[in-house]
Design an enzyme around this catalytic site. Structure first.
Site, PDB file in Angstrom:
ATOM      1  N   CYS A  67      12.041  24.616   2.935  1.00 25.32           N
ATOM      2  CA  CYS A  67      10.952  24.968   2.149  1.00 25.32           C
ATOM      3  C   CYS A  67      10.379  23.736   1.694  1.00 25.32           C
ATOM      4  CB  CYS A  67      11.640  26.170   1.106  1.00 25.32           C
ATOM      5  SG  CYS A  67      12.836  27.262   1.822  1.00 25.32           S
ATOM      6  N   MET A  68       9.289  24.331   0.826  1.00 27.18           N
ATOM      7  CA  MET A  68       8.353  23.327   0.021  1.00 27.18           C
ATOM      8  C   MET A  68       9.334  22.441  -1.101  1.00 27.18           C
ATOM      9  SD  MET A  68       4.980  23.624  -2.335  1.00 27.18           S
ATOM     10  CE  MET A  68       4.080  24.457  -1.109  1.00 27.18           C
ATOM     11  N   ASP A  69      10.009  22.921  -1.742  1.00 29.96           N
ATOM     12  CA  ASP A  69      10.725  22.329  -2.614  1.00 29.96           C
ATOM     13  C   ASP A  69      12.367  22.279  -2.523  1.00 29.96           C
ATOM     14  OD1 ASP A  69       8.321  22.313  -3.949  1.00 29.96           O
ATOM     15  OD2 ASP A  69       8.618  24.396  -4.010  1.00 29.96           O
ATOM     16  N   HIS A 102      -6.533  -7.475  12.582  1.00 25.00           N
ATOM     17  CA  HIS A 102      -5.042  -6.479  12.603  1.00 25.00           C
ATOM     18  C   HIS A 102      -4.969  -6.185  14.063  1.00 25.00           C
ATOM     19  CE1 HIS A 102      -2.362  -4.382  10.852  1.00 25.00           C
ATOM     20  NE2 HIS A 102      -2.583  -3.008  10.994  1.00 25.00           N
ATOM     21  N   ARG A 135       1.093 -10.938   6.895  1.00 29.44           N
ATOM     22  CA  ARG A 135       1.119  -9.676   6.386  1.00 29.44           C
ATOM     23  C   ARG A 135       2.102  -8.735   6.257  1.00 29.44           C
ATOM     24  NH1 ARG A 135      -4.199  -9.939   8.461  1.00 29.44           N
ATOM     25  NH2 ARG A 135      -3.787  -7.706   9.125  1.00 29.44           N
ATOM     26  N   ARG A 158     -10.901  -0.302  13.978  1.00 26.63           N
ATOM     27  CA  ARG A 158     -10.797   0.220  12.795  1.00 26.63           C
ATOM     28  C   ARG A 158     -11.966  -0.313  11.933  1.00 26.63           C
ATOM     29  NH1 ARG A 158      -5.032   0.984   9.871  1.00 26.63           N
ATOM     30  NH2 ARG A 158      -5.445  -1.318   9.234  1.00 26.63           N
ATOM     31  N   LYS A 197       0.594  -1.244   0.012  1.00 30.52           N
ATOM     32  CA  LYS A 197      -0.088   0.082   0.064  1.00 30.52           C
ATOM     33  C   LYS A 197       0.824   1.253   0.127  1.00 30.52           C
ATOM     34  CE  LYS A 197      -0.339  -0.094   5.245  1.00 30.52           C
ATOM     35  NZ  LYS A 197      -1.139  -0.718   6.119  1.00 30.52           N
ATOM     36  N   TYR A 228      12.882  31.139   5.054  1.00 32.66           N
ATOM     37  CA  TYR A 228      11.752  31.750   5.720  1.00 32.66           C
ATOM     38  C   TYR A 228      11.871  31.903   7.163  1.00 32.66           C
ATOM     39  CZ  TYR A 228       9.228  30.570   1.329  1.00 32.66           C
ATOM     40  OH  TYR A 228       8.945  30.313   0.084  1.00 32.66           O
TER      41      TYR A 228
HETATM   42  C1  LIG Z   1      -0.565  -1.708   6.803  1.00 31.99           C
HETATM   43  C2  LIG Z   1      -1.225  -2.988   7.409  1.00 31.99           C
HETATM   44  C3  LIG Z   1      -0.221  -4.134   7.523  1.00 31.99           C
HETATM   45  C4  LIG Z   1       1.189  -4.158   7.358  1.00 31.99           C
HETATM   46  O1  LIG Z   1       1.537  -3.630   8.608  1.00 31.99           O
HETATM   47  P1  LIG Z   1       3.210  -3.360   9.025  1.00 31.99           P
HETATM   48  O2  LIG Z   1       3.265  -2.813  10.338  1.00 31.99           O
HETATM   49  O3  LIG Z   1       3.967  -2.361   7.966  1.00 31.99           O
HETATM   50  O4  LIG Z   1       3.758  -4.725   8.845  1.00 31.99           O
HETATM   51  C5  LIG Z   1      -0.736  -5.476   7.743  1.00 31.99           C
HETATM   52  N1  LIG Z   1      -2.127  -5.472   7.752  1.00 31.99           N
HETATM   53  C6  LIG Z   1      -3.179  -4.332   7.548  1.00 31.99           C
HETATM   54  C7  LIG Z   1      -4.624  -4.465   7.632  1.00 31.99           C
HETATM   55  C8  LIG Z   1      -2.333  -3.235   7.401  1.00 31.99           C
HETATM   56  O5  LIG Z   1      -3.353  -2.008   7.406  1.00 31.99           O
END
Ligand SMILES: *Cc1c(COP(=O)(O)O)cnc(C)c1O
Length: 378
Positions: free
Chosen positions: A317-319, A169, A225, A139, A40, A270
């Protein structure tokens, strides 16, 4: 020296290190446990397509993303047969994309699963998805109670939505104290057993994130995961690093695009937060907060130039930002500057930048992934 054709700043992604991390993770979990590579947010800023390619070369046939566009990008890059999990519920108006690209959604609501099943039936396909159960993250997911079991039973009866697995999770797997993680594990297994008792077949269980891969073997179940550890970063300061050898995959570099002598007593950037205390040499590099260099890093931040540390001079700065290179040996226009990564004996890590800016390494690499060109090295 100038590594990107259009910009004198880049995120260098080391494929060898990425590959090393993946192999370490595979060895750690063992061959009986599947892995979905969490890619992701453009693979935490590392470039999801390239990362998916390296995962695939290591036999990993499942990827997890957060959004539909991230999933579509992988399909369009040619990952047509791999499983692509979408880790957040998809509202009904967006279901067509799941069908068109044969994605694996997580569901926590009968109506949603039913809508997916109907759309899949119309297309003549079957969508395999995951039941999300909320074991304590708060969540997404079903609460682990009887009405939820009834709901999942109805989902199990749908014709064109098939339950591929049970998903949950962890909220605190990266903490030294595993008490709450253990409670989540127990809730997870208890919900799983309730489903079994009702005759609901769940082919696969997936609970563990990176921290669980490192420290909670009992939560591997059928699939883990991992996200952040793929990229060579530890999930927190509390995990035991000896559990897994990792090599950071991302470095951030830039070339000096402007170099000037500034007499003592002049302000830089700035807000005039920095004033030269002596006759100084100030360099400008084309990396700013829009590239992921956090603005709060201005005060304490440093970079590495020609093997020595150089402090950031004034507000980022931004860039662009300025650095004080008065003491840097042989500094010249075009010299390579390491903002994150190793140069000689010195290293600046994502953890260092996170610590100085009140965030976590995850956010640092995601930020650097936004706009900088990516240069892949081996
Ligand atoms: C982001 C995420 C992961 C991975 O998390 P890490 O801490 O980077 O291993 C696994 N499962 C779900 C649902 C997540 O949102």
């Amino acid at each position: 020296m100038y590594k990107d054709a259009l910009r004198a700043a880049w995120a260098e992604i080391n494929i060898t290190n990425l590959d090393f991390n993946i192999k370490q993770i595979k060895e750690k979990v063992g061959s009986g446990v599947k892995i979905t590579g969490v890619v992701k947010a453009d693979a935490y800023g590392h470039g999801s397509v390239r990362v998916a390619t390296v995962l695939r070369a290591n036999g990993i046939e499942s990827f997890a993303v957060a959004t539909l566009s991230e999933a579509v990008r992988l399909r369009k890059a040619g990952f047509l047969l791999e499983e692509i999990m979408v880790l957040s519920p998809i509202p009904e108006p967006y279901i067509d994309t799941i069908i068109e690209h044969r994605l694996s959604p997580v569901v926590c609501d009968y109506k949603n699963a039913e809508a997916i099943s109907k759309a899949a039936a119309a297309a003549g396909i079957i969508i395999k998805g995951y039941i999300a159960v909320d074991t304590g993250m708060g969540r997404i997911g079903y609460s682990d109670d009887v009405t939820s079991v009834e709901d999942v039973k109805m989902i199990a009866g749908l014709s064109n939505f098939k339950i591929n697995g049970l998903f949950s999770h962890f909220a605190t797997a990266d903490a030294a104290d595993k008490t709450y993680a253990t409670v989540q594990e127990q809730r997870y297994m208890s919900f799983y057993k309730q489903l079994l008792k009702e005759g609901i077949d769940i082919p696969l269980r997936t609970l563990g994130n990176s921290a669980a891969v490192m420290e909670i073997n009992s939560a591997y179940y059928d699939m883990v995961r991992p996200g952040v550890i793929l990229y060579g970063l530890y999930p927190s300061d509390e995990v035991d690093r000896s559990q897994l050898a990792l090599r950071p995959a991302m470095s951030i570099k830039a070339n000096i695009i402007h170099l000037k002598k500034v007499p003592a007593g002049n302000s830089i950037s700035y807000g005039r937060k920095f004033t030269t205390q002596r006759d100084s040499l100030i360099a400008t590099i084309p990396v700013g907060y829009a590239d992921g260099l956090p603005r709060p890093y201005s005060a304490k931040g440093k970079v590495i130039v020609n093997g020595v540390y150089a402090p950031i001079a004034g507000t980022i700065c931004m860039d662009m930002c300025m650095i004080d290179v008065t003491h840097v040996p042989y500094v010249r226009l075009g010299d390579e500057v390491t903002i994150m990564g190793k140069d000689g004996i010195y290293e600046i890590t994502a953890d260092d930048i996170a610590r100085e800016t009140g965030t976590i390494n995850y956010e640092v690499v995601c930020g650097f992934g936004q706009r900088l060109p990516k240069v892949y090295v081996y």
